[in-house]
Design an enzyme around this catalytic site. Structure first.
Site, short mmCIF file in Angstrom:
data_model
loop_
_atom_site.label_atom_id
_atom_site.label_comp_id
_atom_site.label_asym_id
_atom_site.label_seq_id
_atom_site.Cartn_x
_atom_site.Cartn_y
_atom_site.Cartn_z
N TRP A 1 0.83 -1.19 0.00
CA TRP A 1 0.00 0.00 0.00
C TRP A 1 0.88 1.25 0.00
CZ3 TRP A 1 -5.28 0.69 -0.15
CH2 TRP A 1 -6.05 -0.47 -0.10
N HIS B 1 -0.42 -5.85 6.28
CA HIS B 1 -1.38 -5.89 5.18
C HIS B 1 -0.69 -5.89 3.82
CE1 HIS B 1 -4.70 -5.40 8.01
NE2 HIS B 1 -3.83 -4.68 8.67
N HIS C 1 -2.93 -11.87 3.25
CA HIS C 1 -3.14 -11.58 4.67
C HIS C 1 -4.61 -11.62 5.04
CE1 HIS C 1 -3.84 -7.72 2.67
NE2 HIS C 1 -4.63 -7.43 3.70
N ASP D 1 -7.58 -9.64 7.45
CA ASP D 1 -7.92 -8.45 8.22
C ASP D 1 -8.66 -8.88 9.47
OD1 ASP D 1 -6.92 -6.83 6.25
OD2 ASP D 1 -8.87 -6.09 5.57
N HIS E 1 -8.79 -3.85 12.50
CA HIS E 1 -8.15 -3.08 11.43
C HIS E 1 -9.00 -1.88 11.03
CE1 HIS E 1 -5.84 -2.13 7.93
NE2 HIS E 1 -6.72 -2.58 7.06
N HIS F 1 -15.99 -3.64 4.06
CA HIS F 1 -15.37 -4.19 5.27
C HIS F 1 -16.37 -4.22 6.42
CE1 HIS F 1 -11.40 -3.47 3.36
NE2 HIS F 1 -10.88 -4.23 4.31
N GLU G 1 -7.33 -11.43 2.03
CA GLU G 1 -6.98 -10.62 0.86
C GLU G 1 -5.62 -11.01 0.29
OE1 GLU G 1 -9.35 -6.55 2.26
OE2 GLU G 1 -7.27 -6.86 2.89
#
Length: 218
Positions: free
Chosen positions: A20, A50, A54, A56, A60, A162, A174
């Site tokens: 990210w 992340h 991974h 969540d 998160h 989410h 994810e």
């Protein structure tokens, strides 16, 4: 994949793995060499939780949410159905209904691309509508897996999907890799690390084809 064999559907954690923007990149280094210690090589990693493949944890995206160690590990082990939605940019209830998912399906894995693991962070990803959450929950789904870095648009701050998944008791996996995986029924193992207070965790996700009758009594 040989019949009955396990297939790795995880991204390889390497120093150039996409991450990210503005988040902590993954790095590995041999911190101490065998020559230095006289006995062993000792590696060190630094990473966001992340990056790559991974899970969540709800913490998160919500401050009062469960953390990694609060989650039942059985969520991440068991029968899973891979469905190919790679021809679609918008994943909604009408689309998922067209795959005629059976009631009692516990884990749904969405294959949105036929490409190998990403080499750059995407600029745009398919839209997963929040309303898929109650639909999937009505079927008994407890885990949604995707080959994307997020189940929400990359620029979203509200993270509606989410939150809707969490509200409906569906956990999030994810960053999977489905390049040469055919749609169908599989056994999944994608265990998070036992990270104290973690808001997520890298996983080593693997699947193998389910034979007729396998997993029915889970």
């Amino acid at each position: 994949m040989e019949k009955g064999g396990w297939k790795d559907i995880s991204q390889v954690l390497q120093n150039d793995i996409p991450h990210w923007p503005n988040d902590t990149p993954f790095t590995y280094e041999t911190r101490f060499t065998k020559e230095q210690t006289g006995s062993v090589n000792v590696g060190r990693i630094t990473s966001s939780l992340h990056t790559g493949t991974h899970i969540d944890a709800p913490y998160h995206f919500t401050n009062d949410g469960e953390r990694v160690l609060d989650l039942d590990i059985n969520l991440f082990i068991g029968p899973a159905k891979v469905i190919d939605v790679s021809l679609f940019d918008c994943l909604d209830v009408e689309l998922l209904r067209s795959f005629q998912l059976e009631r009692g399906t516990k884990r749904v894995l969405l294959k949105t691309t036929s490409e190998d693991a990403p080499t750059t962070f995407p600029k745009q990803i398919p839209l997963i509508k929040p309303e898929v959450a109650p639909y999937l929950a009505g079927l008994g789904v407890i885990l949604l897996g995707v080959d994307l870095p997020s189940v929400d648009p990359l620029t979203s701050k509200e993270l509606l999907t989410h939150h809707e998944l969490n509200k409906n008791g569906i956990h999030i996996l994810e960053g999977l890799v489905f390049a040469d995986v055919v749609p169908g029924d599989y056994e999944l193992i994608a265990l998070p690390l036992p990270i104290q207070d973690g808001d997520g965790s890298p996983v080593r996700a693997v699947i193998r084809p389910l034979g007729k009758g396998d997993g029915e009594n889970e």
